[in-house]
Design a protein around this motif. Structure first.
Motif, PDB file in Angstrom:
ATOM      1  N   UNK A 133       6.833  13.680  15.904  1.00  0.00           N
ATOM      2  CA  UNK A 133       7.091  15.119  15.887  1.00  0.00           C
ATOM      3  C   UNK A 133       8.129  15.471  14.821  1.00  0.00           C
ATOM      4  N   UNK A 134       8.006  14.795  13.685  1.00  0.00           N
ATOM      5  CA  UNK A 134       8.941  15.001  12.575  1.00  0.00           C
ATOM      6  C   UNK A 134       8.189  14.953  11.255  1.00  0.00           C
ATOM      7  N   UNK A 135       8.513  15.886  10.349  1.00  0.00           N
ATOM      8  CA  UNK A 135       7.882  15.919   9.023  1.00  0.00           C
ATOM      9  C   UNK A 135       8.828  15.382   7.958  1.00  0.00           C
ATOM     10  N   UNK A 136       9.819  14.625   8.387  1.00  0.00           N
ATOM     11  CA  UNK A 136      10.832  14.133   7.446  1.00  0.00           C
ATOM     12  C   UNK A 136      10.219  13.327   6.315  1.00  0.00           C
ATOM     13  N   UNK A 137       9.181  12.557   6.610  1.00  0.00           N
ATOM     14  CA  UNK A 137       8.589  11.693   5.596  1.00  0.00           C
ATOM     15  C   UNK A 137       7.270  12.235   5.057  1.00  0.00           C
ATOM     16  N   UNK A 182       0.187  21.369   9.266  1.00  0.00           N
ATOM     17  CA  UNK A 182       0.830  20.293  10.019  1.00  0.00           C
ATOM     18  C   UNK A 182       2.345  20.365   9.862  1.00  0.00           C
ATOM     19  N   UNK A 183       2.789  20.660   8.650  1.00  0.00           N
ATOM     20  CA  UNK A 183       4.227  20.769   8.387  1.00  0.00           C
ATOM     21  C   UNK A 183       4.829  21.905   9.216  1.00  0.00           C
ATOM     22  N   UNK A 184       4.141  23.038   9.240  1.00  0.00           N
ATOM     23  CA  UNK A 184       4.646  24.196   9.993  1.00  0.00           C
ATOM     24  C   UNK A 184       4.701  23.906  11.489  1.00  0.00           C
ATOM     25  N   UNK A 185       3.736  23.149  11.989  1.00  0.00           N
ATOM     26  CA  UNK A 185       3.682  22.845  13.415  1.00  0.00           C
ATOM     27  C   UNK A 185       4.849  21.980  13.874  1.00  0.00           C
ATOM     28  N   UNK A 186       5.291  21.058  13.004  1.00  0.00           N
ATOM     29  CA  UNK A 186       6.303  20.087  13.422  1.00  0.00           C
ATOM     30  C   UNK A 186       7.645  20.244  12.717  1.00  0.00           C
ATOM     31  N   UNK A 187       7.762  21.283  11.909  1.00  0.00           N
ATOM     32  CA  UNK A 187       9.046  21.472  11.217  1.00  0.00           C
ATOM     33  C   UNK A 187      10.174  21.738  12.211  1.00  0.00           C
ATOM     34  N   UNK A 188       9.892  22.550  13.226  1.00  0.00           N
ATOM     35  CA  UNK A 188      10.929  22.915  14.190  1.00  0.00           C
ATOM     36  C   UNK A 188      11.448  21.741  14.989  1.00  0.00           C
ATOM     37  N   UNK A 189      10.602  20.713  15.196  1.00  0.00           N
ATOM     38  CA  UNK A 189      11.033  19.551  15.978  1.00  0.00           C
ATOM     39  C   UNK A 189      11.579  18.428  15.115  1.00  0.00           C
TER      40      UNK A 189
END
Length: 215
Positions: A133-137, A182-189
């Motif tokens: 649940x992270x878009x860090x990578x 996908x980025x928008x979905x998991x950016x907050x988490x």
């Protein structure tokens, strides 16, 4: 930004090498496609992909410098496969086809295949994004650049009526949109710098302090 982060941290962390490896063969394919003996009057395609080829080579050098041995071996296997494929493609194009139309069609189809692979390469990290649940990578800049690139080259293809540039970049733009969703979905988490994060798979695991900066 991703390459700078790898260089600064002296580690490739969890970044995937597939996009930069795919970038090399994609740019080389389009340079070959735009040669006068394949598809004449394509100087813009030649110049941008020549610059892109040099940049991707530099990215691969940086990644190889800080990757572990296992990733290096995997990358060299990809390089070997790319060299063999390109040698075969060039030989067949020059020996089996003798008109601009036939050569453009033959090479253009492969350009579309590898162009779509390049656009979709960042999606190799999709499983990790969903799991953590992270878009860090999953770099936002790469997805935005892919979308802009796909839209602009699609417009160029309509002007020149080049179906191969249109198909590859049109599909690429759609894949880039999927990445951004996908980025928008998991950016907050996605964990922010300096904030502890729990493992989403094992809620009882100890918290891990995230100290790396976001791309």
């Amino acid at each position: 930004p991703t390459m700078w982060r790898i260089f600064k941290n002296k580690s490739v962390e969890e970044f995937k090498f597939h996009p930069i490896v795919a970038g090399i063969i994609n740019c080389f394919m389009w340079v070959f496609y735009s040669m006068p003996f394949v598809h004449p009057h394509s100087i813009l395609v030649t110049t941008i992909n020549s610059v892109g080829l040099v940049m991707y080579i530099c990215y691969n050098i940086v990644y190889l410098r800080y990757a572990n041995n296992q990733k290096r071996k995997s990358m060299f296997m990809y390089y070997l496969a790319e060299v063999v494929f390109l040698a075969a493609l060039i030989s067949i194009t020059l020996l089996a086809f003798h008109t601009h139309t036939s050569r453009s069609t033959f090479v253009g189809i492969f350009c579309d295949v590898f162009g779509i692979i390049l656009y979709g390469a960042p999606l190799t990290v999709m499983y990790k994004v969903i799991k953590t649940k992270s878009v860090e990578f999953m770099p936002l800049t790469l997805s935005l650049a892919g979308l802009s690139n796909g839209v602009i080259w699609s417009a160029y293809a309509f002007i020149r009526f080049d179906p191969y540039i249109l198909i590859g970049n049109g599909v690429g733009a759609i894949l880039a949109v999927a990445q951004l969703i996908l980025y928008a979905c998991y950016y907050g988490s996605t964990p922010k710098e300096g904030k502890p994060v729990k493992d989403p798979v094992k809620p009882t695991a100890p918290q891990v302090q995230m100290t790396v900066s976001a791309v």
